[in-house]
Design an enzyme around this catalytic site. Structure first.
Site, short mmCIF file in Angstrom:
data_model
loop_
_atom_site.label_atom_id
_atom_site.label_comp_id
_atom_site.label_asym_id
_atom_site.label_seq_id
_atom_site.Cartn_x
_atom_site.Cartn_y
_atom_site.Cartn_z
N ILE A 143 0.84 -1.21 0.00
CA ILE A 143 0.00 0.00 0.00
C ILE A 143 0.87 1.26 0.00
O ILE A 143 0.61 2.21 -0.76
CB ILE A 143 -0.98 -0.01 1.20
CG1 ILE A 143 -1.94 -1.20 1.07
CG2 ILE A 143 -1.76 1.30 1.28
CD1 ILE A 143 -2.80 -1.47 2.28
N ASP A 182 11.09 2.45 6.76
CA ASP A 182 10.60 1.08 6.84
C ASP A 182 11.59 0.27 7.64
O ASP A 182 12.79 0.53 7.60
CB ASP A 182 10.45 0.48 5.42
CG ASP A 182 9.59 -0.79 5.42
OD1 ASP A 182 9.99 -1.79 6.02
OD2 ASP A 182 8.51 -0.75 4.80
N THR A 229 -4.39 5.21 7.22
CA THR A 229 -5.34 4.21 6.70
C THR A 229 -4.84 2.82 7.07
O THR A 229 -5.22 1.84 6.45
CB THR A 229 -5.50 4.32 5.16
OG1 THR A 229 -4.20 4.23 4.56
CG2 THR A 229 -6.17 5.61 4.74
N SER A 230 -3.99 2.75 8.11
CA SER A 230 -3.40 1.46 8.46
C SER A 230 -4.10 0.83 9.67
O SER A 230 -5.01 0.03 9.50
CB SER A 230 -1.90 1.61 8.67
OG SER A 230 -1.30 0.35 8.65
N ARG A 231 -3.68 1.21 10.87
CA ARG A 231 -4.35 0.72 12.08
C ARG A 231 -4.36 1.85 13.10
O ARG A 231 -3.36 2.55 13.28
CB ARG A 231 -3.65 -0.51 12.67
CG ARG A 231 -3.90 -1.82 11.93
CD ARG A 231 -5.35 -2.30 12.05
NE ARG A 231 -5.57 -3.55 11.32
CZ ARG A 231 -5.96 -3.64 10.05
NH1 ARG A 231 -6.18 -2.55 9.34
NH2 ARG A 231 -6.16 -4.82 9.50
N ASP A 278 -8.76 6.72 8.57
CA ASP A 278 -9.72 5.67 8.20
C ASP A 278 -9.82 4.64 9.32
O ASP A 278 -10.57 3.68 9.21
CB ASP A 278 -9.26 4.98 6.90
CG ASP A 278 -10.31 4.02 6.35
OD1 ASP A 278 -11.49 4.44 6.25
OD2 ASP A 278 -9.98 2.86 6.04
N GLU A 299 -11.83 1.65 17.43
CA GLU A 299 -12.87 1.52 16.40
C GLU A 299 -13.73 0.27 16.55
O GLU A 299 -14.89 0.26 16.13
CB GLU A 299 -12.25 1.56 15.00
CG GLU A 299 -11.41 0.33 14.65
CD GLU A 299 -10.89 0.36 13.21
OE1 GLU A 299 -10.25 1.36 12.83
OE2 GLU A 299 -11.12 -0.62 12.48
N HIS A 321 -13.12 2.84 8.38
CA HIS A 321 -12.37 1.69 7.85
C HIS A 321 -12.96 1.24 6.51
O HIS A 321 -13.32 0.07 6.32
CB HIS A 321 -12.37 0.53 8.87
CG HIS A 321 -11.14 -0.31 8.78
ND1 HIS A 321 -10.39 -0.67 9.87
CD2 HIS A 321 -10.50 -0.85 7.71
CE1 HIS A 321 -9.36 -1.42 9.49
NE2 HIS A 321 -9.41 -1.54 8.17
P1 NAD Z 1 2.74 -4.94 3.59
O1 NAD Z 1 3.04 -6.11 4.49
O2 NAD Z 1 2.83 -5.12 2.13
O3 NAD Z 1 3.71 -3.72 3.98
C1 NAD Z 1 3.95 -3.32 5.30
C2 NAD Z 1 5.30 -2.64 5.34
O4 NAD Z 1 5.50 -2.14 6.67
C3 NAD Z 1 6.48 -3.59 5.03
O5 NAD Z 1 7.34 -3.00 4.08
C4 NAD Z 1 7.17 -3.77 6.38
O6 NAD Z 1 8.57 -3.95 6.26
C5 NAD Z 1 6.86 -2.44 7.05
N1 NAD Z 1 6.95 -2.48 8.51
C6 NAD Z 1 6.64 -3.49 9.35
N2 NAD Z 1 6.83 -3.11 10.61
C7 NAD Z 1 7.27 -1.84 10.58
C8 NAD Z 1 7.65 -0.90 11.57
N3 NAD Z 1 7.58 -1.21 12.88
N4 NAD Z 1 8.07 0.32 11.18
C9 NAD Z 1 8.11 0.64 9.85
N5 NAD Z 1 7.76 -0.19 8.87
C10 NAD Z 1 7.35 -1.43 9.23
O7 NAD Z 1 1.30 -4.45 4.04
P2 NAD Z 1 0.27 -3.60 3.16
O8 NAD Z 1 -0.56 -4.52 2.33
O9 NAD Z 1 0.97 -2.47 2.51
O10 NAD Z 1 -0.69 -3.04 4.30
C11 NAD Z 1 -0.23 -2.09 5.26
C12 NAD Z 1 -1.26 -1.96 6.37
O11 NAD Z 1 -2.45 -1.39 5.83
C13 NAD Z 1 -1.73 -3.31 6.94
O12 NAD Z 1 -0.89 -3.73 7.99
C14 NAD Z 1 -3.11 -3.00 7.44
O13 NAD Z 1 -3.01 -2.64 8.81
C15 NAD Z 1 -3.54 -1.77 6.65
N6 NAD Z 1 -4.71 -2.01 5.78
C16 NAD Z 1 -5.76 -1.16 5.91
C17 NAD Z 1 -6.87 -1.31 5.09
C18 NAD Z 1 -8.05 -0.38 5.18
O14 NAD Z 1 -9.11 -0.65 4.62
N7 NAD Z 1 -7.93 0.75 5.88
C19 NAD Z 1 -6.90 -2.35 4.15
C20 NAD Z 1 -5.79 -3.19 4.04
C21 NAD Z 1 -4.69 -3.01 4.87
#
Ligand code: NAD
Length: 328
Positions: A153, A172, A225-227, A251, A256, A288
């Site tokens: 993402i 990262d 938009t992560s957590r 988001d 939540e 979300h």
């Molecule tokens: P991904 O696994 O492809 O990428 C996550 C990245 O974060 C990786 O490059 C990893 O090395 C890095 N990372 C891990 N721990 C870290 C830290 N402590 N500090 C910095 N970087 C770190 O995941 P993605 O598919 O890109 O998804 C990212 C996040 O988006 C998911 O974890 C999820 O929480 C969230 N998400 C949200 C929605 C939504 O609808 N809002 C939908 C899907 C995913």
């Protein structure tokens, strides 16, 4: 026919599962999965859960005693599952990627709305108020965006930002090629826009706390938009109050699970932090929904059904979540 219990289901979830999972007997429960509702899984072979289901040790024990063998998450994140407790009781699979573009595009939507005050302009013009006072934004062109987490993402969001002519900085835990990586402190100090795209873990919990906000420039846009629990919400409110943040596009929210996906418009929501955040004109909170596109819903159903099919056929589970990766 194998029986699958779905939790926290809404009409949009059924669209593709009704078509792709005809070879399963499915019960769609509207309730969220938790230690209490886990008793509903009696006699089911697998459970399909979503982001705000609370799969703690008690819920896992109950499902295990009910005969459930597999927890199929129809999402990527698994911070809501106690993976230590699941070991030896339930196998857990997920959908690692269903549309990184859906989430990345929503993230840019939040930024554009916040920056150009589209949410306020919409309300004004509906009321025939054509004043544009107070709607001044900034050019995003040549501004610096700091992306925390350059996975699927974060990478898709970076591409969109580059399309806007923005400079992209990245942080990262596991750097990859084609990004300008800096330390988290440098990213916080130099960015005009900060966007969170890393998973929630013990390590990343409250990654943006008071100390982190203190390092930011004045007038930053923050996007999450992560957590929700990546941000300390009280510190976020302070940063909005003292002008560190120009706006926040969220988001997700750390509490939540108590509210999202349900209509609470007729009740007094007992969460002052959430109420204060929502009441601010420079905060946009969506519930979300960043994933919610037709393409993502199809991909979620397709991969989940494949995960179920592989499990029941005794095949290797390529999307299995293991304890080793739970800390990431
Ligand atoms: P991904 O696994 O492809 O990428 C996550 C990245 O974060 C990786 O490059 C990893 O090395 C890095 N990372 C891990 N721990 C870290 C830290 N402590 N500090 C910095 N970087 C770190 O995941 P993605 O598919 O890109 O998804 C990212 C996040 O988006 C998911 O974890 C999820 O929480 C969230 N998400 C949200 C929605 C939504 O609808 N809002 C939908 C899907 C995913």
């Amino acid at each position: 026919m194998k029986k699958i219990a779905f939790f926290d289901t809404k009409p949009y979830d059924r669209t593709w599962f009704d078509i792709l999972a005809k070879h399963y007997e499915i019960a769609y429960f509207e309730e969220k999965l938790n230690r209490h509702t886990a008793t509903l899984t009696d006699g089911f072979d697998a459970v399909c859960a979503f982001v705000n289901d609370r799969v703690d040790a008690a819920a896992i024990d109950r499902m295990h005693r009910c005969g459930v063998q597999l927890l199929a998450l129809r999402c990527a994140g698994f911070s809501n599952v106690d993976m230590q407790a699941a070991a030896g009781k339930l196998r857990v699979v997920r959908v690692p990627a269903y549309s990184p573009h859906a989430v990345a595009e929503h993230t840019m939507g939040l930024l554009l709305t916040l920056n150009r005050r589209l949410h306020r302009a919409y309300i004004r013009t509906r009321d025939f108020n054509f004043s544009i006072v107070g709607l001044t934004g900034i050019d995003l062109y040549k501004k610096t965006v700091g992306i925390i987490g350059t996975g699927r993402i974060g990478r898709a969001f970076a591409e969109i930002c580059r399309g806007f002519g923005m400079r992209v900085l990245a942080y990262d835990k596991y750097p990859a090629p084609d990004f300008e990586y800096v330390s988290l402190d440098t990213l916080l100090r130099e960015s005009d826009v900060i966007s969170l795209h890393c998973p929630l873990s013990e390590e990343s919990y409250h990654m943006l706390d008071r100390k982190a906000f203190d390092k930011m420039k004045k007038g930053v846009f923050l996007l999450n938009t992560s957590r929700g629990a990546l941000i300390d919400s009280e510190a976020l409110l302070d940063a909005l109050n003292n002008g560190t943040l120009r706006g926040a596009g969220l988001d997700v929210y750390e509490e939540e699970a108590k509210f999202f996906f349900e209509d609470h418009s007729d009740t007094a929501v007992q969460d002052d932090t959430l109420a204060l955040l929502i009441s601010r004109p420079n905060v946009i909170l969506t519930a979300h929904q960043a994933f919610l596109t037709e393409e993502a819903l199809y991909n979620i159903a397709e991969v989940t059904v494949q995960n179920l099919d592989d499990f029941f056929a005794g095949k290797p589970l390529k999307n299995e979540v293991c304890i080793r990766c739970a800390g990431n």
